[in-house]
Structures are given as structure tokens and as C-alpha cells.
Design a protein around this motif. Sequence first.
Motif, PDB file in Angstrom:
ATOM      1  N   LYS A 128       0.826  -1.206   0.000  1.00 15.74           N
ATOM      2  CA  LYS A 128       0.000   0.000   0.000  1.00 15.74           C
ATOM      3  C   LYS A 128       0.859   1.255   0.000  1.00 15.74           C
ATOM      4  O   LYS A 128       0.527   2.254  -0.630  1.00 15.74           O
ATOM      5  N   GLU A 129       1.981   1.212   0.721  1.00 15.83           N
ATOM      6  CA  GLU A 129       2.881   2.363   0.743  1.00 15.83           C
ATOM      7  C   GLU A 129       3.468   2.601  -0.653  1.00 15.83           C
ATOM      8  O   GLU A 129       3.579   3.747  -1.104  1.00 15.83           O
ATOM      9  N   LEU A 130       3.816   1.520  -1.351  1.00 16.63           N
ATOM     10  CA  LEU A 130       4.424   1.657  -2.675  1.00 16.63           C
ATOM     11  C   LEU A 130       3.437   2.173  -3.727  1.00 16.63           C
ATOM     12  O   LEU A 130       3.835   2.847  -4.672  1.00 16.63           O
ATOM     13  N   ILE A 131       2.150   1.849  -3.564  1.00 16.71           N
ATOM     14  CA  ILE A 131       1.169   2.250  -4.583  1.00 16.71           C
ATOM     15  C   ILE A 131       0.204   3.308  -4.051  1.00 16.71           C
ATOM     16  O   ILE A 131      -0.848   3.538  -4.655  1.00 16.71           O
ATOM     17  N   ALA A 132       0.558   3.972  -2.952  1.00 13.71           N
ATOM     18  CA  ALA A 132      -0.361   4.893  -2.281  1.00 13.71           C
ATOM     19  C   ALA A 132      -0.916   5.963  -3.221  1.00 13.71           C
ATOM     20  O   ALA A 132      -2.090   6.313  -3.157  1.00 13.71           O
ATOM     21  N   GLU A 133      -0.081   6.495  -4.090  1.00 16.08           N
ATOM     22  CA  GLU A 133      -0.521   7.588  -4.953  1.00 16.08           C
ATOM     23  C   GLU A 133      -1.562   7.123  -5.965  1.00 16.08           C
ATOM     24  O   GLU A 133      -2.368   7.916  -6.444  1.00 16.08           O
ATOM     25  N   ARG A 134      -1.575   5.834  -6.306  1.00 18.07           N
ATOM     26  CA  ARG A 134      -2.507   5.319  -7.316  1.00 18.07           C
ATOM     27  C   ARG A 134      -3.685   4.583  -6.690  1.00 18.07           C
ATOM     28  O   ARG A 134      -4.629   4.219  -7.384  1.00 18.07           O
ATOM     29  N   ASP A 135      -3.639   4.334  -5.384  1.00 15.53           N
ATOM     30  CA  ASP A 135      -4.631   3.502  -4.719  1.00 15.53           C
ATOM     31  C   ASP A 135      -5.917   4.282  -4.471  1.00 15.53           C
ATOM     32  O   ASP A 135      -5.906   5.345  -3.867  1.00 15.53           O
ATOM     33  N   GLU A 136      -7.049   3.742  -4.920  1.00 18.81           N
ATOM     34  CA  GLU A 136      -8.333   4.411  -4.758  1.00 18.81           C
ATOM     35  C   GLU A 136      -9.097   3.940  -3.525  1.00 18.81           C
ATOM     36  O   GLU A 136     -10.176   4.448  -3.237  1.00 18.81           O
ATOM     37  N   ILE A 137      -8.567   2.948  -2.796  1.00 26.46           N
ATOM     38  CA  ILE A 137      -9.231   2.487  -1.575  1.00 26.46           C
ATOM     39  C   ILE A 137      -8.954   3.490  -0.465  1.00 26.46           C
ATOM     40  O   ILE A 137      -7.811   3.765  -0.123  1.00 26.46           O
ATOM     41  N   ALA A 138     -10.027   4.024   0.120  1.00 24.23           N
ATOM     42  CA  ALA A 138      -9.867   5.141   1.068  1.00 24.23           C
ATOM     43  C   ALA A 138      -9.518   4.677   2.473  1.00 24.23           C
ATOM     44  O   ALA A 138      -8.821   5.381   3.205  1.00 24.23           O
ATOM     45  N   THR A 139      -9.996   3.511   2.890  1.00 27.55           N
ATOM     46  CA  THR A 139      -9.816   3.054   4.264  1.00 27.55           C
ATOM     47  C   THR A 139      -9.119   1.700   4.277  1.00 27.55           C
ATOM     48  O   THR A 139      -9.520   0.784   3.565  1.00 27.55           O
ATOM     49  N   LEU A 140      -8.083   1.569   5.093  1.00 26.22           N
ATOM     50  CA  LEU A 140      -7.309   0.331   5.205  1.00 26.22           C
ATOM     51  C   LEU A 140      -7.362  -0.155   6.646  1.00 26.22           C
ATOM     52  O   LEU A 140      -7.245   0.641   7.576  1.00 26.22           O
ATOM     53  N   VAL A 141      -7.523  -1.461   6.822  1.00 24.76           N
ATOM     54  CA  VAL A 141      -7.565  -2.069   8.153  1.00 24.76           C
ATOM     55  C   VAL A 141      -6.361  -2.991   8.309  1.00 24.76           C
ATOM     56  O   VAL A 141      -6.137  -3.877   7.476  1.00 24.76           O
ATOM     57  N   PHE A 142      -5.592  -2.783   9.372  1.00 21.11           N
ATOM     58  CA  PHE A 142      -4.424  -3.623   9.655  1.00 21.11           C
ATOM     59  C   PHE A 142      -4.634  -4.304  11.007  1.00 21.11           C
ATOM     60  O   PHE A 142      -4.701  -3.651  12.036  1.00 21.11           O
ATOM     61  N   ASP A 143      -4.716  -5.630  10.976  1.00 18.53           N
ATOM     62  CA  ASP A 143      -4.930  -6.414  12.187  1.00 18.53           C
ATOM     63  C   ASP A 143      -3.689  -7.260  12.454  1.00 18.53           C
ATOM     64  O   ASP A 143      -3.165  -7.896  11.547  1.00 18.53           O
ATOM     65  N   GLU A 144      -3.216  -7.245  13.710  1.00 17.79           N
ATOM     66  CA  GLU A 144      -2.038  -8.020  14.124  1.00 17.79           C
ATOM     67  C   GLU A 144      -0.787  -7.608  13.360  1.00 17.79           C
ATOM     68  O   GLU A 144       0.104  -8.429  13.141  1.00 17.79           O
ATOM     69  N   ILE A 145      -0.712  -6.354  12.960  1.00 17.06           N
ATOM     70  CA  ILE A 145       0.473  -5.913  12.223  1.00 17.06           C
ATOM     71  C   ILE A 145       1.706  -5.923  13.112  1.00 17.06           C
ATOM     72  O   ILE A 145       2.841  -5.915  12.628  1.00 17.06           O
ATOM     73  N   ASP A 146       1.494  -5.957  14.452  1.00 17.17           N
ATOM     74  CA  ASP A 146       2.627  -5.960  15.379  1.00 17.17           C
ATOM     75  C   ASP A 146       3.052  -7.370  15.789  1.00 17.17           C
ATOM     76  O   ASP A 146       3.892  -7.533  16.664  1.00 17.17           O
ATOM     77  N   SER A 147       2.495  -8.392  15.133  1.00 15.94           N
ATOM     78  CA  SER A 147       2.811  -9.769  15.498  1.00 15.94           C
ATOM     79  C   SER A 147       4.292 -10.070  15.289  1.00 15.94           C
ATOM     80  O   SER A 147       4.830  -9.917  14.203  1.00 15.94           O
ATOM     81  N   GLY A 148       4.957 -10.472  16.369  1.00 15.66           N
ATOM     82  CA  GLY A 148       6.347 -10.900  16.271  1.00 15.66           C
ATOM     83  C   GLY A 148       7.366  -9.781  16.180  1.00 15.66           C
ATOM     84  O   GLY A 148       8.523 -10.044  15.849  1.00 15.66           O
ATOM     85  N   ILE A 149       6.978  -8.546  16.467  1.00 16.46           N
ATOM     86  CA  ILE A 149       7.930  -7.435  16.401  1.00 16.46           C
ATOM     87  C   ILE A 149       7.891  -6.632  17.698  1.00 16.46           C
ATOM     88  O   ILE A 149       6.941  -6.706  18.468  1.00 16.46           O
ATOM     89  N   SER A 150       8.913  -5.847  17.925  1.00 18.72           N
ATOM     90  CA  SER A 150       8.960  -4.969  19.090  1.00 18.72           C
ATOM     91  C   SER A 150      10.068  -3.950  18.875  1.00 18.72           C
ATOM     92  O   SER A 150      10.812  -4.004  17.892  1.00 18.72           O
ATOM     93  N   GLY A 151      10.159  -3.001  19.792  1.00 18.04           N
ATOM     94  CA  GLY A 151      11.259  -2.041  19.807  1.00 18.04           C
ATOM     95  C   GLY A 151      11.457  -1.265  18.533  1.00 18.04           C
ATOM     96  O   GLY A 151      10.554  -0.616  18.020  1.00 18.04           O
ATOM     97  N   ARG A 152      12.680  -1.337  17.979  1.00 17.26           N
ATOM     98  CA  ARG A 152      13.051  -0.555  16.808  1.00 17.26           C
ATOM     99  C   ARG A 152      12.178  -0.880  15.602  1.00 17.26           C
ATOM    100  O   ARG A 152      11.775   0.007  14.850  1.00 17.26           O
ATOM    101  N   ILE A 153      11.873  -2.167  15.407  1.00 18.55           N
ATOM    102  CA  ILE A 153      11.056  -2.566  14.264  1.00 18.55           C
ATOM    103  C   ILE A 153       9.641  -2.017  14.409  1.00 18.55           C
ATOM    104  O   ILE A 153       9.035  -1.552  13.436  1.00 18.55           O
ATOM    105  N   ALA A 154       9.110  -2.046  15.630  1.00 19.57           N
ATOM    106  CA  ALA A 154       7.774  -1.498  15.867  1.00 19.57           C
ATOM    107  C   ALA A 154       7.738  -0.008  15.542  1.00 19.57           C
ATOM    108  O   ALA A 154       6.761   0.490  14.972  1.00 19.57           O
TER     109      ALA A 154
END
Length: 236
Positions: A128-154
Motif C-alpha cells: 500500500k505504501e508503494l502504490i499509495a498515490e494510485r490507490d483508490e481504496i480510502a480506508t485500510l484495516v491492519f490487524d495483528e500488524i505488530d505480530s512478532g515485532i517490538s522495539g526498533r522494528i515497531a
Amino acid sequence: LEEESDRSAGLEADVERAATAAEACRGAYAKACRELSAGRQGAAETLAAEVETNLGQIGMAAATFEVRLRRNEEESGLVEADGRRWRADGDGMESVEFLLAANAGETPLPLKRVASGGEISRIMLVLKELIAERDEIATLVFDEIDSGISGRIAAAVGRKLEALSASHQLIVITHLPQIASLAHRHFDVSKQVVGDRTVTAVRMLEGPQRREQIARLLAGETVSDTARRHAEEMMR
């Protein structure tokens, strides 16, 4: 007889014109398919490299991402290319599939088969970040995007989400303060038993409630003044 002959000649002319028009349409369609295919082949390698680079920034440095283009040869196929005929439809003359190997030494397999919920969320964030300028979907839902990460990566995931929120509305379900502290609005989601049923309650947090919830993510159930100060600093 003359009238019948004229009608027959007229019908033959109509059929010939229709056949000519149909052939022109087939030619234009085949040309469009070949151009689409060439564009896809040029973009596939670039997209795969950019996705891998961005995944490395959010905790998937060993991941391999591939874009596979697959054609099906068919004797009566609508498109001729490279001296062969190929099946084609409204999506062009090939199917496109994303493949992923999340860990080093693994063979890339179809994303839909092997990726976990957290991995899919992070891959979708990158795409989505790479195609943000062309993307027509207005609302994005991210669930469990923090799975397995912490600290600097978070923190890196949080920055990507914040950048994407400039062009999209994001709804993010997270347990990490590094991500939650960047949101413009906060909602607390909890479960409770009402009668003999379990229900989900959602409430919007206001003012100090926002800081308190971030502090709870930092410190657990017992929230100290130090955690509150840290939460306030993160939100600023």
C-alpha cells in the motif's frame, strides 16, 4: 426476386463489415494484452526488489518476495506472442501471483498459502505504501500488524503507518505503544460477559484516557507515573 437479391447482398455486406470490425477488435485486444504483459514483466522485478527492501525495515530482513507471471498456451488462444498462441481474458494473457519465503533457506511459495496474519499485514502495508498515490481504496484495516515485532522494528512500522495515513484512513489493531502512540484517535476494545453472552465493547478515549491507555501498554495493569510520563512523551 430483385428485392430478395438486394436484401441478400445487403446482409452479406453487413456480415462482412461485422467480421471486419470483429477482427479489428481482436487485433486491438491482442495488442493491448501484449503491451500489458510487457509492462508487467518490467514491473515485476522492480516491485519484488522494493518489497524486499521495505520488509527488511519492518522485521522481515530474511524474507524473499517474488512476483510470478504465468501464461497458459492454447491452440485457439486469443493472443499470439513469441510465435505461440495464449489463453487470454479480461485480466490479460497471464495470471499474477505473489510468492513469499519468510525465512532464509526456504523456497518461495504462494503468499496465500504460507503467510501468517502478521506477515500478510506487513506485506500489505509495504504494498500500500508503494502504490499509495494510485490507490483508490480510502480506508485500510491492519490487524495483528505488530505480530512478532517490538522495539526498533515497531517504531519503523509505526512510521510507515503514519506516512500512509497522510493519504488513507487507517484502522490499526495493535498492542504496541510505539504504534498506538502515533494515532490521531484511540479506541479501547474489550470483552465482557452480559447475561450469558460475551460481547465486545468499543469506546473512544478522550484526553488523559489516551495517555493512560498508552501507559498501560507500556507498564501492564499497574501504571506508574514514570509510565505516564513516557506515554505522554511518545504521544508528543
